[in-house]
Motif scaffolding. Sequence first.
Motif, PDB file in Angstrom:
ATOM      1  N   ARG A 152       0.851  -1.187   0.000  1.00  0.00           N
ATOM      2  CA  ARG A 152       0.000   0.000   0.000  1.00  0.00           C
ATOM      3  C   ARG A 152       0.888   1.237   0.000  1.00  0.00           C
ATOM      4  N   PRO A 153       0.385   2.350  -0.505  1.00  0.00           N
ATOM      5  CA  PRO A 153       1.205   3.562  -0.592  1.00  0.00           C
ATOM      6  C   PRO A 153       1.680   4.020   0.783  1.00  0.00           C
ATOM      7  N   GLY A 154       2.937   4.429   0.847  1.00  0.00           N
ATOM      8  CA  GLY A 154       3.485   4.997   2.058  1.00  0.00           C
ATOM      9  C   GLY A 154       3.835   4.005   3.140  1.00  0.00           C
ATOM     10  N   TYR A 155       3.715   2.714   2.843  1.00  0.00           N
ATOM     11  CA  TYR A 155       3.999   1.698   3.853  1.00  0.00           C
ATOM     12  C   TYR A 155       5.223   0.905   3.446  1.00  0.00           C
ATOM     13  N   GLU A 156       6.157   0.768   4.382  1.00  0.00           N
ATOM     14  CA  GLU A 156       7.356  -0.033   4.131  1.00  0.00           C
ATOM     15  C   GLU A 156       7.137  -1.428   4.702  1.00  0.00           C
ATOM     16  N   ALA A 157       7.037  -2.388   3.829  1.00  0.00           N
ATOM     17  CA  ALA A 157       6.745  -3.759   4.248  1.00  0.00           C
ATOM     18  C   ALA A 157       7.864  -4.312   5.112  1.00  0.00           C
ATOM     19  N   ASN A 158       7.465  -5.134   6.088  1.00  0.00           N
ATOM     20  CA  ASN A 158       8.452  -5.753   6.963  1.00  0.00           C
ATOM     21  C   ASN A 158       8.714  -7.196   6.540  1.00  0.00           C
ATOM     22  N   GLY A 159       9.548  -7.878   7.296  1.00  0.00           N
ATOM     23  CA  GLY A 159       9.913  -9.248   6.941  1.00  0.00           C
ATOM     24  C   GLY A 159       8.741 -10.199   6.951  1.00  0.00           C
ATOM     25  N   GLU A 160       7.824 -10.007   7.898  1.00  0.00           N
ATOM     26  CA  GLU A 160       6.640 -10.872   7.946  1.00  0.00           C
ATOM     27  C   GLU A 160       5.774 -10.680   6.707  1.00  0.00           C
ATOM     28  N   ASP A 161       5.620  -9.420   6.280  1.00  0.00           N
ATOM     29  CA  ASP A 161       4.853  -9.137   5.061  1.00  0.00           C
ATOM     30  C   ASP A 161       5.475  -9.833   3.856  1.00  0.00           C
ATOM     31  N   ARG A 162       6.797  -9.723   3.761  1.00  0.00           N
ATOM     32  CA  ARG A 162       7.481 -10.337   2.612  1.00  0.00           C
ATOM     33  C   ARG A 162       7.363 -11.856   2.648  1.00  0.00           C
ATOM     34  N   ALA A 163       7.397 -12.424   3.857  1.00  0.00           N
ATOM     35  CA  ALA A 163       7.216 -13.877   3.973  1.00  0.00           C
ATOM     36  C   ALA A 163       5.823 -14.274   3.498  1.00  0.00           C
ATOM     37  N   TRP A 164       4.824 -13.462   3.849  1.00  0.00           N
ATOM     38  CA  TRP A 164       3.474 -13.735   3.368  1.00  0.00           C
ATOM     39  C   TRP A 164       3.415 -13.661   1.840  1.00  0.00           C
TER      40      TRP A 164
END
Length: 221
Positions: free
Chosen positions: A134-146
Motif C-alpha cells: 500500500r502507498p506509504g507503507y514499508e513492508a516488513n519481513g513478515e509481510d514479505r514472507a506472506w
Amino acid sequence: MALTVETKDCTALSDAEIEEMADLIEDEPVVFDIGELSKQRDAWVLVTQVRDDSKLSAYGFCTLERVGGDPTVLIGLAAVKRTSRRESALKALMTDQMRRAVLAFPDDDVLVAAQMADPAAFDAYKPLSRVVPRPGYEANGEDRAWGRRLAKRFEVRGEYKAKEFRVYGEGQPSLVLSHNSSKPENIKPEVTALFDDHDVLKGDALVTFGWATREKLAKLL
C-alpha cells in the motif's frame, strides 16, 4: 433489479456457464478464453457468480484454506463486467466470499489475497485492514514472507520479487482479479504508482493481501 450472488462448488459449473464467463469481458488487451476458464474450474474449489437480473456481472474463483497456519481466502482468476454497476458487482463478489470465510473461520481474522494488474482492483480491499502493498507503507519481513507464501500458492506465472510483491511476467497473462474503474480519475495517484512500468500483456502483476477482522466479518452473518 437487485444484484444476486451465488457461491458454489466448481464441480457444479457447467460448460454453458464457462462460455458465459468467457464472454464477460471484451475488447481489452487481456481476456480469458474457455480453455483457460475450464482449467481454473479444475484448479479451484469454489466459484462466486454475481448476476444483474439474469445476466452475469462478475465471477471469481476462490478457496478457503489455511496458509502458513492462518485462515485465508485465496481469490484466483476473477473478473467484473465493465458496466455502470461494476463497483456494486465487485462489492457483492467480495462480500459473499468473505461471508463464506466467517462461516468457515468464525473466531479468527482472515487473510484475503489475490493478484492484481490494475489499480482499480484495490477497490476490492476497501473493507480490509493492513493491506500490503500500500502507498506509504514499508513492508516488513513478515509481510514479505506472506508474499512469498502466496506467490507459491498462486503458482505465479513469472519471476516473483519479494521486496516489490511483484510478478514479472514471462509472456503469459497472470490470473488476476480483473476490474477497472468507471471513474478512473478518482483513483489516488499513489495507488496508480504501485503499477508503474507494469506490462499486463507480459503478465506483470502484484500479489496483494489484507486482513478481514473478525469484528467486521461477524457483521456479514
